[in-house]
Design an enzyme around this catalytic site. Structure first.
Site, PDB file in Angstrom:
ATOM      1  N   ASP A 241       0.804  -1.231   0.000  1.00  0.00           N
ATOM      2  CA  ASP A 241       0.000   0.000   0.000  1.00  0.00           C
ATOM      3  C   ASP A 241       0.829   1.269   0.000  1.00  0.00           C
ATOM      4  O   ASP A 241       0.393   2.305  -0.474  1.00  0.00           O
ATOM      5  CB  ASP A 241      -0.939   0.020   1.218  1.00  0.00           C
ATOM      6  CG  ASP A 241      -0.184   0.267   2.513  1.00  0.00           C
ATOM      7  OD1 ASP A 241       0.749  -0.498   2.827  1.00  0.00           O
ATOM      8  OD2 ASP A 241      -0.512   1.253   3.203  1.00  0.00           O
TER       9      ASP A 241
ATOM     10  N   ASP B  23       5.613   0.349   3.352  1.00  0.00           N
ATOM     11  CA  ASP B  23       5.855  -0.902   4.075  1.00  0.00           C
ATOM     12  C   ASP B  23       5.524  -2.071   3.148  1.00  0.00           C
ATOM     13  O   ASP B  23       5.319  -1.886   1.951  1.00  0.00           O
ATOM     14  CB  ASP B  23       5.015  -0.935   5.361  1.00  0.00           C
ATOM     15  CG  ASP B  23       3.532  -0.742   5.070  1.00  0.00           C
ATOM     16  OD1 ASP B  23       3.138  -0.788   3.888  1.00  0.00           O
ATOM     17  OD2 ASP B  23       2.759  -0.537   6.019  1.00  0.00           O
TER      18      ASP B  23
ATOM     19  N   TYR C 129      -5.720   0.574   8.838  1.00  0.00           N
ATOM     20  CA  TYR C 129      -6.822   0.915   7.940  1.00  0.00           C
ATOM     21  C   TYR C 129      -8.149   0.504   8.574  1.00  0.00           C
ATOM     22  O   TYR C 129      -8.962  -0.184   7.982  1.00  0.00           O
ATOM     23  CB  TYR C 129      -6.625   0.287   6.555  1.00  0.00           C
ATOM     24  CG  TYR C 129      -5.495   0.944   5.809  1.00  0.00           C
ATOM     25  CD1 TYR C 129      -5.679   2.180   5.195  1.00  0.00           C
ATOM     26  CD2 TYR C 129      -4.233   0.351   5.742  1.00  0.00           C
ATOM     27  CE1 TYR C 129      -4.636   2.813   4.523  1.00  0.00           C
ATOM     28  CE2 TYR C 129      -3.191   0.977   5.083  1.00  0.00           C
ATOM     29  CZ  TYR C 129      -3.402   2.199   4.475  1.00  0.00           C
ATOM     30  OH  TYR C 129      -2.374   2.823   3.817  1.00  0.00           O
TER      31      TYR C 129
ATOM     32  N   GLU D 148       5.830   9.691   3.122  1.00  0.00           N
ATOM     33  CA  GLU D 148       5.449   8.354   2.648  1.00  0.00           C
ATOM     34  C   GLU D 148       4.481   8.444   1.468  1.00  0.00           C
ATOM     35  O   GLU D 148       3.471   9.147   1.546  1.00  0.00           O
ATOM     36  CB  GLU D 148       4.796   7.548   3.788  1.00  0.00           C
ATOM     37  CG  GLU D 148       4.538   6.092   3.412  1.00  0.00           C
ATOM     38  CD  GLU D 148       4.118   5.224   4.602  1.00  0.00           C
ATOM     39  OE1 GLU D 148       3.682   5.781   5.633  1.00  0.00           O
ATOM     40  OE2 GLU D 148       4.223   3.987   4.488  1.00  0.00           O
TER      41      GLU D 148
END
Ligand SMILES: *[C@@H]1O[C@H](CO)[C@@H](O)[C@H](O)[C@H]1NC(C)=O
Length: 484
Positions: A73, A76, A225, A464
Site C-alpha cells: 500500500d 511498508d 486501515y 510516505e
C-alpha cells in the site's frame, strides 16, 4: 499581524510560481510507473522499475490459497486490501473518464489495474470468504526490510459470514465492477469474469453486514486501515458502481432506497479510502442528470460538496494553506487534494454537459471554476508551491529524496544480494543521505497546513507515498495533458 511588505512578497511568490507550466504527460507516465514499484509477487520481464525483484511468493500458503501478487500500500510491505481496492476503483474511474487522453500511457494504466484485479480475483476466489489482508503489520512495522527480504509473518486474514467485513468486501466489489467497464472492449471474457465476481462479492458484503474492525480482522487492520466512517458508504458505492457496470435497476434502487436508511450522517465533503460519500454523489449525478428520475438527494449532495470546498464557502469542509493547497484540518495528506480534485473535474464535465452551474450561498459556481481549482491543486503538487518542490518523485528539478519507503531507501537486491535482516535496515532508515533507488512517480504525503515540508524519512506523514494518493492523479494528469 501580517505586514504589508510580507503580504506583497507572498503575493509575488504565488504569482511567480503560477507562471510555471507543467509537463503533464511526463507526470502522467511517471504516476502510472509508480505502481510497478509497489508490486508484490512475481515480476514480469517488462518490469520498468528494475531495482525491484520478486517478493512474497508464498502469500496465502498459510491458508492453503494463492494470494501471490497485488500491491504494497505504501512504504511498508503489507497488502491491505481495503485501500488496495479503493486504489483500483480510482484507477479504473480514471480510465473510464479520461482514458481517451492517455494515448501511449493507456496500456500501462490498464496493466496497473489488471495487476490489482488479478489479485482481487484471487482474494475472492472462495465463495463466502474474502481475504482482506496479507502480512502482520505489527511485525512488519517493527522492521525496515526490503520486500525481497521479508521474513516477518505473512499472515493471511479473511472475513466470512460469521466474521463479516462489509466495507472491504463492498469496496472490492466496486473495484471489480469499475474495472469490468475498463476491460469490456479489450478483454471481454475477463470483463465478464470481473462483473460476475463483483456481484457475488457485493451480495456477500450486503447479506452479512458488519465492519471488519469488529471481527477477527480487527487486530490486523486497526489502527492502520480501520474503517472509521462505517461500511454503509461502501455498500452504496459498490451498488452505484454495479449499476454503472450492469445497468441493472436493482442496484440503482438499492442506492436510492438505502441512502435514507443508512443510520449515519451524510459526509458531504469527504472522499478517500475510508469515506466514499462525495464520490457516490458525483458518480450518481452523472447518471441522474440524464435520466428522468428525481435528482434528489444525490445532485443536492454533489452541489453541496462543491459549495463546501470552493474558497469563501460559508460552510467549509476543507481548509486552504497559504500556498493554496486543499487540506482537511489535522489531515495533511495530498490524498485530500488529489481525490477531491478528481471529483471537481468529473463533476465539472457533467455540469457542462447538463448545462448547469452550482448555486451556492456565496454565489454561483460554474464548471470552469471547478476545473481551475483542480488545476491549481495539480500544479501545486507538481511544484507551484512555496517550497518550490515537486511532490512527485523523479518529476521536476526538486523532489523528495528521502521518502519513507523501505525498498526505495535500502540498497537494491540487484546490487546488494545478501539478506538484510529486520533491524539491520535501521541504518538505511536513519541515514541522512538520499534514497538510493528512485520510486519514480510516487507522490508523497506532502506539506503541512503552513506549506512546510520536511524531506525526512522519519516523518512518514509527509514523506510516505501511498497507492491511493496517486490513483486519482492518474486521471487528472490525463485530463490536463490534453486540456492545458
Ligand atoms: C472502527 O474502529 C475505530 C477505532 O476504534 C472506530 O473509531 C470506528 O468507529 C470503528 N468503525 C466501525 C464501523 O465500527
Amino acid at each position: 499581524m501580517v505586514s504589508p511588505v510580507s503580504l506583497m512578497v507572498a503575493i509575488l511568490v504565488v504569482t511567480a510560481a503560477a507562471a510555471v507550466t507543467h509537463d503533464y504527460k511526463d507526470a502522467l507516465m511517471k504516476s502510472i510507473m509508480f505502481y510497478e514499484g509497489q508490486r508484490s509477487g512475481k515480476l514480469p520481464p517488462n518490469q520498468r522499475i528494475t531495482w525491484r525483484a520478486d517478493s512474497a511468493l508464498k502469500d496465502g500458503f498459510d491458508s492453503h490459497v494463492d494470494l501471490v501478487g497485488g500491491y504494497y500500500d505504501a512504504g511498508d510491505n503489507i497488502k491491505f486490501h481495503f485501500p488496495m481496492a479503493f486504489t483500483t476503483t480510482m484507477l479504473a474511474w480514471s480510465v473510464i473518464e479520461f482514458g481517451d487522453t492517455m494515448y501511449t500511457e493507456l496500456p500501462h494504466a490498464l496493466e496497473a489495474i489488471k495487476w490489482a484485479t488479478d489479485y482481487l480475483l484471487l482474494a475472492t476466489n472462495t465463495p463466502d470468504v474474502v481475504y482482506v489482508q496479507v502480512g502482520d503489520p505489527w511485525a512488519d512495522h517493527n522492521c525496515w526490510e526490503r520486500p525481497e527480504d521479508m521474513d516477518t509473518p505473512r499472515t493471511s486474514v479473511s472475513v466470512t459470514k460469521e466474521y463479516p467485513g462489509s466495507e472491504v468486501s463492498a469496496e472490492i466489489a466496486a473495484a471489480l465492477a469499475a474495472s469490468s467497464i475498463v476491460f469490456r472492449k479489450s478483454l471481454p471474457e475477463y470483463s465478464n469474469w470481473l462483473i460476475n465476481r463483483a456481484q457475488q462479492v457485493f451480495y456477500f458484503a450486503d447479506t452479512y453486514r458488519g465492519s471488519y474492525n469488529n471481527s477477527r480482522a480487527g487486530h490486523f487492520v486497526c489502527p492502520f486501515y480501520c474503517d472509521y466512517s462505517g461500511y454503509q458508504d461502501e455498500l452504496l458505492w459498490g451498488a452505484a458502481w454495479l449499476h454503472r457496470a450492469t445497468q441493472k435497476p436493482y442496484y440503482l434502487n438499492y442506492v436510492l432506497s438505502n441512502v435514507y436508511k443508512m443510520g449515519r450522517p451524510w459526509n458531504i465533503g469527504e472522499f478517500g479510502w475510508d469515506t466514499k460519500d462525495a464520490g457516490i454523489s458525483v458518480l450518481l449525478s452523472e447518471y441522474l442528470f440524464f435520466s428522468k428520475l428525481d435528482w434528489k438527494p444525490f445532485v443536492t449532495y454533489a452541489d453541496e460538496f462543491v459549495c463546501s470546498v470552493i474558497p469563501g464557502s460559508s460552510n467549509p469542509s476543507v481548509i486552504y494553506t497559504p500556498g493554496g493547497l486543499i487540506q482537511k484540518p489535522k489531515m495533511n495528506s495530498l490524498q485530500i487534494a488529489s481525490s477531491l480534485s478528481f471529483l471537481f473535474v468529473v463533476y465539472a464535465r457533467n455540469l457542462k454537459l447538463a448545462n448547469r452551474v452550482v448555486q451556492c450561498d456565496h454565489g454561483a459556481v460554474d464548471p470552469s471554476r471547478l476545473i481551475d481549482l483542480a488545476k491549481s491543486q495539480v500544479d501545486y503538487i507538481l511544484g507551484n508551491n512555496p517550497m518550490k518542490t515537486s511532490y512527485m518523485v523523479d518529476y521536476g528539478q526538486q523532489f523528495p529524496r528521502r521518502i519513507h519507503h523501505r525498498g526505495s531507501s535500502s540498497p537494491s537486491i540487484k546490487v546488494h544480494k545478501e539478506h538484510i535482516k529486520c533491524k539491520e535496515g535501521t541504518t538505511y532508515y536513519a541515514s541522512q543521505g538520499p534514497n538510493p533507488n528512485l520510486l519514480t512517480g510516487a507522490v508523497v504525503g506532502g506539506p503541512d497546513a503552513h506549506d512546510w515540508f520536511a524531506d525526512d524519512r522519519t516523518n512518514p506523514g509527509q514523506s510516505e507515498p501511498t497507492t491511493y494518493i496517486n490513483a486519482p492523479l492518474v486521471g487528472l494528469l490525463a485530463y490536463f495533458s490534453a486540456n492545458q
